[in-house]
Design a protein around this motif. Structure first.
Motif, mmCIF file in Angstrom:
data_model
loop_
_atom_site.group_PDB
_atom_site.id
_atom_site.type_symbol
_atom_site.label_atom_id
_atom_site.label_comp_id
_atom_site.label_asym_id
_atom_site.label_seq_id
_atom_site.Cartn_x
_atom_site.Cartn_y
_atom_site.Cartn_z
ATOM 1 N N VAL A 1 0.199 11.458 -6.271
ATOM 2 C CA VAL A 1 1.643 11.175 -7.263
ATOM 3 C C VAL A 1 1.964 11.877 -8.488
ATOM 4 C CG1 VAL A 1 0.876 9.174 -9.947
ATOM 5 C CG2 VAL A 1 -0.667 9.335 -7.591
ATOM 6 N N TYR A 2 3.364 11.422 -8.472
ATOM 7 C CA TYR A 2 4.184 12.162 -9.518
ATOM 8 C C TYR A 2 5.167 11.307 -9.939
ATOM 9 C CZ TYR A 2 3.686 15.540 -5.749
ATOM 10 O OH TYR A 2 3.739 16.340 -5.194
ATOM 11 N N SER A 3 5.967 11.998 -11.323
ATOM 12 C CA SER A 3 6.412 11.393 -12.257
ATOM 13 C C SER A 3 7.785 11.967 -12.316
ATOM 14 C CB SER A 3 6.068 10.959 -13.390
ATOM 15 O OG SER A 3 6.864 10.062 -14.380
ATOM 16 N N GLY A 4 8.900 11.557 -12.979
ATOM 17 C CA GLY A 4 10.154 12.528 -13.320
ATOM 18 C C GLY A 4 11.336 12.073 -14.396
ATOM 19 N N GLY A 5 11.940 12.636 -14.766
ATOM 20 C CA GLY A 5 12.792 12.020 -15.608
ATOM 21 C C GLY A 5 12.547 11.685 -17.024
ATOM 22 N N GLU A 6 13.343 10.457 -17.187
ATOM 23 C CA GLU A 6 12.467 9.865 -18.906
ATOM 24 C C GLU A 6 11.708 8.873 -19.401
ATOM 25 O OE1 GLU A 6 15.658 7.734 -20.124
ATOM 26 O OE2 GLU A 6 17.332 9.481 -20.496
ATOM 27 N N CYS A 7 11.070 9.217 -18.029
ATOM 28 C CA CYS A 7 9.202 8.524 -18.241
ATOM 29 C C CYS A 7 8.309 10.249 -18.317
ATOM 30 C CB CYS A 7 9.423 7.170 -17.343
ATOM 31 S SG CYS A 7 8.618 8.380 -15.623
ATOM 32 N N ALA A 8 8.297 10.753 -18.104
ATOM 33 C CA ALA A 8 7.787 11.542 -17.573
ATOM 34 C C ALA A 8 8.395 13.392 -18.614
ATOM 35 C CB ALA A 8 7.980 12.778 -16.191
ATOM 36 N N GLN A 9 6.714 13.458 -18.920
ATOM 37 C CA GLN A 9 6.974 14.618 -20.309
ATOM 38 C C GLN A 9 6.785 15.754 -19.385
ATOM 39 O OE1 GLN A 9 3.925 14.184 -23.925
ATOM 40 N NE2 GLN A 9 2.562 16.151 -22.357
ATOM 41 N N VAL A 10 7.915 16.725 -19.884
ATOM 42 C CA VAL A 10 7.641 18.468 -19.461
ATOM 43 C C VAL A 10 7.689 19.074 -20.740
ATOM 44 C CG1 VAL A 10 8.730 17.185 -17.343
ATOM 45 C CG2 VAL A 10 10.164 17.981 -19.642
ATOM 46 N N PHE A 11 8.290 20.326 -20.520
ATOM 47 C CA PHE A 11 7.696 21.418 -21.042
ATOM 48 C C PHE A 11 9.086 22.335 -22.137
ATOM 49 C CE2 PHE A 11 3.484 20.584 -19.903
ATOM 50 C CZ PHE A 11 2.864 20.605 -21.418
ATOM 51 N N ASP A 12 9.096 22.306 -22.898
ATOM 52 C CA ASP A 12 10.470 23.279 -23.928
ATOM 53 C C ASP A 12 9.896 24.323 -23.993
ATOM 54 O OD1 ASP A 12 12.871 22.419 -25.862
ATOM 55 O OD2 ASP A 12 12.158 24.489 -26.002
ATOM 56 N N LEU A 13 10.845 24.980 -23.048
ATOM 57 C CA LEU A 13 10.764 27.241 -22.716
ATOM 58 C C LEU A 13 10.872 27.464 -24.448
ATOM 59 C CD1 LEU A 13 10.845 28.617 -20.823
ATOM 60 C CD2 LEU A 13 13.008 28.820 -21.006
ATOM 61 N N ILE A 14 11.850 27.661 -25.397
ATOM 62 C CA ILE A 14 11.881 27.639 -26.099
ATOM 63 C C ILE A 14 9.928 27.765 -27.026
ATOM 64 C CG2 ILE A 14 12.286 28.525 -28.265
ATOM 65 C CD1 ILE A 14 14.134 28.962 -25.797
ATOM 66 N N THR A 15 10.378 25.989 -27.761
ATOM 67 C CA THR A 15 8.774 26.072 -28.012
ATOM 68 C C THR A 15 7.555 26.009 -27.110
ATOM 69 O OG1 THR A 15 8.772 23.414 -27.951
ATOM 70 C CG2 THR A 15 10.474 24.364 -29.759
ATOM 71 N N GLY A 16 7.571 25.381 -26.479
ATOM 72 C CA GLY A 16 6.462 25.652 -25.249
ATOM 73 C C GLY A 16 5.543 24.022 -25.161
ATOM 74 N N SER A 17 6.583 23.143 -26.385
ATOM 75 C CA SER A 17 5.664 21.405 -26.527
ATOM 76 C C SER A 17 5.823 21.065 -25.957
ATOM 77 C CB SER A 17 6.292 21.233 -28.144
ATOM 78 O OG SER A 17 5.830 22.032 -29.221
ATOM 79 N N PRO A 18 5.368 20.009 -25.664
ATOM 80 C CA PRO A 18 6.153 18.997 -24.663
ATOM 81 C C PRO A 18 7.193 17.897 -25.358
ATOM 82 C CG PRO A 18 3.511 18.586 -25.926
ATOM 83 C CD PRO A 18 3.820 19.580 -26.176
ATOM 84 N N VAL A 19 8.113 18.045 -24.536
ATOM 85 C CA VAL A 19 8.993 16.963 -24.660
ATOM 86 C C VAL A 19 9.483 15.957 -22.944
ATOM 87 C CG1 VAL A 19 10.065 18.940 -25.560
ATOM 88 C CG2 VAL A 19 10.175 19.432 -23.427
ATOM 89 N N GLU B 1 0.795 -1.499 0.083
ATOM 90 C CA GLU B 1 0.302 -0.092 -0.277
ATOM 91 C C GLU B 1 1.013 1.145 -0.293
ATOM 92 O OE1 GLU B 1 -2.406 -0.414 3.424
ATOM 93 O OE2 GLU B 1 -4.004 -1.578 2.891
ATOM 94 N N TYR B 2 0.343 2.462 -0.699
ATOM 95 C CA TYR B 2 1.522 3.565 0.244
ATOM 96 C C TYR B 2 -0.402 4.313 -0.343
ATOM 97 C CZ TYR B 2 -1.106 4.111 -5.599
ATOM 98 O OH TYR B 2 -1.518 3.873 -6.616
ATOM 99 N N ASP B 3 0.644 6.215 0.735
ATOM 100 C CA ASP B 3 -0.124 7.240 0.574
ATOM 101 C C ASP B 3 0.173 8.385 -0.367
ATOM 102 O OD1 ASP B 3 -1.436 6.874 2.914
ATOM 103 O OD2 ASP B 3 1.032 6.177 3.341
ATOM 104 N N HIS B 4 1.820 8.101 -0.805
ATOM 105 C CA HIS B 4 1.956 8.857 -2.054
ATOM 106 C C HIS B 4 2.839 7.970 -2.860
ATOM 107 C CE1 HIS B 4 1.934 12.581 0.102
ATOM 108 N NE2 HIS B 4 2.047 12.076 0.828
ATOM 109 N N LEU B 5 2.572 7.910 -4.260
ATOM 110 C CA LEU B 5 3.624 7.632 -5.246
ATOM 111 C C LEU B 5 4.813 8.149 -6.750
ATOM 112 C CD1 LEU B 5 3.796 4.562 -7.016
ATOM 113 C CD2 LEU B 5 1.782 5.421 -8.162
ATOM 114 N N VAL B 6 5.547 7.357 -6.505
ATOM 115 C CA VAL B 6 6.178 8.056 -7.131
ATOM 116 C C VAL B 6 7.112 7.426 -8.695
ATOM 117 C CG1 VAL B 6 8.930 9.458 -8.125
ATOM 118 C CG2 VAL B 6 6.835 9.782 -5.794
ATOM 119 N N ILE B 7 6.134 7.677 -9.688
ATOM 120 C CA ILE B 7 6.732 6.304 -11.234
ATOM 121 C C ILE B 7 7.779 7.204 -12.014
ATOM 122 C CG2 ILE B 7 5.511 5.902 -12.981
ATOM 123 C CD1 ILE B 7 3.153 6.553 -12.368
#
Ligand SMILES: Cc1cc2nc3c(=O)[nH]c(=O)nc-3n(C[C@H](O)[C@H](O)[C@H](O)COP(=O)(O)OP(=O)(O)OC[C@H]3O[C@@H](n4cnc5c(N)ncnc54)[C@H](O)[C@@H]3O)c2cc1C
Length: 447
Positions: A275-293, A98-104
């Motif tokens: 629930v959080y995610s980070g690193g190479e499985c997570a989609q973030v945003f590009d500062l210049i284009t504003g697109s997801p990367v 069981e968990y209270d918080h999850l990080v993927i």
């Protein structure tokens, strides 16, 4: 009762979050990893193949025991098969928790191109420490190695092998090496250098087949049959999101897990507080284009982990849109880039004026001075991308230019940029200034 954080993935993000939480909070922390090893530097792996670092285990920065001593409940060799988001449970090879918080933080997996024979023995990828050990075990100084994929990892691997005296061919489908980070003119300096090191570089070339009975014997590419003992596939990565997807978390256009600025993940468009995610499985945003990367950088992974850890500790931490500054070491040369390339600008309909220069890493007369190439990309006078190639001084300039882009620097700011000087380490006027000059002249229609 003490709250539980379950972390899926014991790589750069997972273990940084875990140690952060143990230092700054009183959460119970469970970490699951399908990998046998943890806390090792993926980034160092090409250099073990060269022999600069003797053994792959030398890349382990902390043995698992140190995490267990910190009170982290670490489950290696343990795949998480399913997340039950409703009842807040992870179903893993070592049981249900069981968990209270999850990080993927599941990272990514190499893309294996659909080439006949690609699954023969002797074909490898380089993602985990075990992959590296397998490659090392299978090559010797007489091996003939084909590296498929001419981006950062492929180049570092090819350069490392050839420096060890191994017969190395680097094959890429596009017309240039490093297509994701450099413009063709800047990439050509790297390609020429790789060739001068003794690597056979085949651009614009698709591999038709990998041939052999059980083990690879040759590779057919560009109308030739190349006798081959080992193939290393570095032709791309895709976010490892199957568990998150099955659990119902939203997956974005990049194939990564959708996150908000605090790296919370969403389900049916609603961001989840726990629930959080980070690193190479997570989609973030590009500062210049504003697109997801997807930011495929160890440095980005560590920064994301600190944001996730901070938010779990009750802060209001933000992962701002990224510029993904990166450097690739190709033998004696370093290729650095930050922000967008001309190709990305074109894809996003951004009008670019660029400026280029060739200078030196030290005063031209000083022993060891090496050519230093700079290219700057401006959109409406604003700096939006920078590329530097040389043997020294690349990382420092890329990092300074990364800050300049983030601060909104314009071409005149770069012309006003005051730089330090002493002959053994710099030219009296920095080559970046000459590149800015070139761009300014073009903007004013002078050049
Ligand atoms: C050869 C190589 C060289 C590199 N060089 C550089 C460099 O010079 N500079 C740079 O900035 N970056 C570099 N990188 C990239 C950098 O290493 C990565 O961006 C970073 O490690 C990503 O961290 P992560 O936590 O997202 O993924 P990873 O560190 O890959 O961790 C993912 C973890 O998730 C686990 N996992 C996945 N699915 C499951 C599941 N279902 N259940 C349990 N566990 C699971 C995996 O076993 C692994 O432990 C390099 C990468 C490679 C491969």
């Amino acid at each position: 009762m003490t709250k539980k954080v379950a972390i899926i993935g014991a790589g750069a993000v997972g273990m940084t979050v875990a140690t952060y939480l143990k230092r700054h909070t009183d959460y119970d922390v469970l970490v699951f990893s399908s990998d046998t090893h943890t806390a090792y530097s993926q980034c160092g792996m090409p250099f073990v193949l060269e022999g600069i670092i003797s053994e792959f285990p030398d890349l382990i920065v902390r043995p698992p025991d140190t995490f267990i001593e910190m009170g982290i409940d670490l489950h290696l060799n343990t795949e998480v098969r399913h997340i039950d988001a409703k009842s807040q449970k992870v179903i893993s090879d070592s049981g249900v928790f069981e968990y209270d918080h999850l990080v993927i933080a599941t990272g990514s997996t190499p893309v294996i191109p659909p080439i006949p024979g690609i699954h023969l023995s002797g074909v490898f990828t380089l993602q985990t420490l075990s992959d590296g050990m397998d490659i090392k075990f299978n090559i010797n100084d007489n091996s003939r190695v084909v590296v498929i994929g001419a981006d950062g990892i492929g180049i570092e691997v090819a350069a490392s092998l050839v420096r060890r005296g191994i017969n190395t061919t680097l094959i890429g489908t596009l017309a240039q090496v490093l297509p994701l980070t450099l413009d063709p003119d800047m990439a050509s300096f790297i390609e020429q250098h790789l060739i001068s090191m003794g690597i056979r570089v085949m651009t614009c070339t698709s591999v038709d087949s990998v041939n052999g009975k059980q083990r690879v014997e040759s590779v057919s590419a560009g109308g030739e049959t190349l006798p081959t003992d080992v193939v290393i596939v570095t032709s791309g990565l895709k976010p490892l999101t199957s568990v998150a997807r099955k659990a119902g978390y939203d997956i974005g256009t990049t194939g990564g897990i959708v996150t908000d600025e605090g790296l919370r993940v969403s389900m049916d468009g609603e961001f989840q507080d726990n629930v959080y995610s980070g690193g190479e499985c997570a989609q973030v945003f590009d500062l210049i284009t504003g697109s997801p990367v997807i930011s495929r950088l160890g440095s980005a992974a560590r920064r994301m982990a600190r944001v996730i850890g901070g938010n779990l500790a009750g802060k209001d931490a933000v992962y701002p849109p990224t510029l993904s500054p990166g450097v690739v070491v190709a033998g004696h040369l370093v290729a650095g880039s930050v922000g967008i390339t001309s190709h990305t600008a074109k894809v996003h309909d951004i009008n670019i004026i660029s400026g280029s220069s060739k200078g030196y890493s030290r005063a031209g007369y000083y022993p060891g001075a090496m050519p230093l190439f700079v290219k700057l990309l401006f959109s409406k006078k604003k700096l939006v991308g920078a590329q530097v190639v040389s043997s020294e001084g690349v990382k420092e300039r890329i990092d300074a230019l990364s800050l300049a882009i983030r601060m909104g620097a314009e071409v005149d700011d770069l012309l006003d940029w005051e730089t330090s000087y002493s002959p053994p380490v710099a030219m009296v006027i920095d080559p970046v200034t000459f590149a800015a000059d070139d761009a300014k002249n073009k903007m004013e229609g002078i050049a």
